[in-house]
Design an enzyme around this catalytic site. Sequence first.
Site, mmCIF file in Angstrom:
data_model
loop_
_atom_site.group_PDB
_atom_site.id
_atom_site.type_symbol
_atom_site.label_atom_id
_atom_site.label_comp_id
_atom_site.label_asym_id
_atom_site.label_seq_id
_atom_site.Cartn_x
_atom_site.Cartn_y
_atom_site.Cartn_z
ATOM 1 N N SER A 93 63.161 80.971 57.139
ATOM 2 C CA SER A 93 64.308 80.417 57.866
ATOM 3 C C SER A 93 65.366 79.820 57.197
ATOM 4 O O SER A 93 65.297 79.514 56.020
ATOM 5 C CB SER A 93 64.178 79.413 59.134
ATOM 6 O OG SER A 93 62.437 80.611 59.825
HETATM 7 N N1 SAH Z 1 57.375 79.901 58.505
HETATM 8 C C1 SAH Z 1 58.282 80.521 58.148
HETATM 9 C C2 SAH Z 1 58.625 81.633 59.255
HETATM 10 C C3 SAH Z 1 58.771 83.339 59.046
HETATM 11 S S1 SAH Z 1 59.217 84.142 60.384
HETATM 12 C C4 SAH Z 1 59.795 80.416 57.425
HETATM 13 O O1 SAH Z 1 59.495 78.884 58.847
HETATM 14 O O2 SAH Z 1 60.434 80.804 56.759
HETATM 15 C C5 SAH Z 1 57.266 84.642 61.108
HETATM 16 C C6 SAH Z 1 56.535 84.587 60.625
HETATM 17 O O3 SAH Z 1 55.390 84.661 61.974
HETATM 18 C C7 SAH Z 1 55.966 86.568 60.170
HETATM 19 O O4 SAH Z 1 55.294 86.275 59.008
HETATM 20 C C8 SAH Z 1 55.431 87.157 61.164
HETATM 21 O O5 SAH Z 1 54.603 88.036 60.424
HETATM 22 C C9 SAH Z 1 54.587 85.834 61.821
HETATM 23 N N2 SAH Z 1 53.668 86.263 62.370
HETATM 24 C C10 SAH Z 1 54.161 87.126 64.207
HETATM 25 N N3 SAH Z 1 53.120 87.159 65.041
HETATM 26 C C11 SAH Z 1 52.126 86.238 64.600
HETATM 27 C C12 SAH Z 1 50.857 86.062 65.312
HETATM 28 N N4 SAH Z 1 50.908 86.695 66.095
HETATM 29 N N5 SAH Z 1 49.903 85.236 64.255
HETATM 30 C C13 SAH Z 1 50.355 85.171 62.751
HETATM 31 N N6 SAH Z 1 51.536 85.304 62.723
HETATM 32 C C14 SAH Z 1 52.500 86.188 63.562
#
Ligand code: SAH
Length: 393
Positions: A93
């Site tokens: 992000s």
């Molecule tokens: N924490 C990261 C954000 C990643 S984007 C940051 O701040 O940079 C969101 C992430 O959530 C993705 O990797 C996606 O695969 C994961 N995700 C989506 N649905 C999910 C779920 N039900 N359980 C766990 N992870 C999930």
Amino acid sequence: MLILDQDELVRASQVALLADLEGFGRPKLSSSVRRAFLEVPRHLFVSRYREYGHAEWSFVGDKSLWRHLPTIYREGGLAIWGSNDEDVAATISHPSVVLLMLSLLHLKPGMQVLEIGTGSGWNAGLLASIVGPQGTVDSVEIVPQLAADARQNIQRARLTNVNIVDGDGSLALDHTRTYDRVIFTAGCHDLPAFLYDRVSDRGILQLVLKCPGGGDILLVLRKSDDAFISETAQFTQFVSLRGKGYLPEFEAGSLESFAPWAELRHLPVGRRAFYSSRTEPHNYIGKTLALRSYLAVVEPRMQFFTDCFGLWDTRRKSLALVRDGTLSSFGGMRATSALDAHLQQWAIAGFPSMETMTVRACRATTTTTNFPEGWTMRRPDTNFFWYFDTPTR
Ligand code: SAH
């Protein structure tokens, strides 16, 4: 000419980004968030990335790192998984968003933290650095390859208090702890029921709630008895939560796929200008976000489509549709009158958005009494009660 080695280049990139994030009158980061940002370098969590609007991947190796530093240490998100912009499944992000969310968590050394949506693992690493060796971070990721990569990234950053869990974070996994802090980094339609038992009293849960009117809203919720009450709310944008927590019925579809439209389109009864919707499609959500998010809370009969919205009165078979700079009435004027009443209230209240309301989240099974005047948004696991705090003076 001054030649910097790789470590110096990284440090210079970090310092420049910090200066950017804290510049132009923006609030200073807390010392613990600042320290974590310097101690857990963002580039260790990006082995490949795709910029928005680009199809090709960039791969980051030891030798090519210097070329990628300006992109990685810039105020912007990068796709790290998913093949196109419509279906970005994982991002690292925007640094400003990650650091803002960390600040709003009010973390302290020794805390137990749960993150849902590990992605690159950078945020998990930052959390771990702030809670220190006495604290722990459990982070759940639904894509196994991302979870495996994140584990490696965490190792590269030499952090030992992060536990990356494979699975669907919207389900109760084998959590044995009660958490002081929970953070979602994917947009959700609901607040899963199991979290009511897993967050300690006065603990903080950050939920990215998908707003039916478009956009996501970052809710900082404080646990109080068996409910969560919002301390702040603000618009943001995240990739959608997948798995069991993804509820397609709450996503906007096309007007064409709205069943009553086939008949209603032939029953126009009125039309007038509605300027705030008269804009290019890509600006449409932004221009009408405050109004749409307010209507999404106060009027359960609202229908939100991909590029327009309307109030649908099922009983009277009447639709007020806002589209391309017009408000059109179909099948009668009842829906338009109802929408007009809301528009008037909205103007009188000072054009509020969802951001300016307080929300109380309770288990869907709770019957609440003594609740201040407000509106309920119902989801399978949680009822969200929205209200305005009455000004004291
Ligand atoms: N924490 C990261 C954000 C990643 S984007 C940051 O701040 O940079 C969101 C992430 O959530 C993705 O990797 C996606 O695969 C994961 N995700 C989506 N649905 C999910 C779920 N039900 N359980 C766990 N992870 C999930």
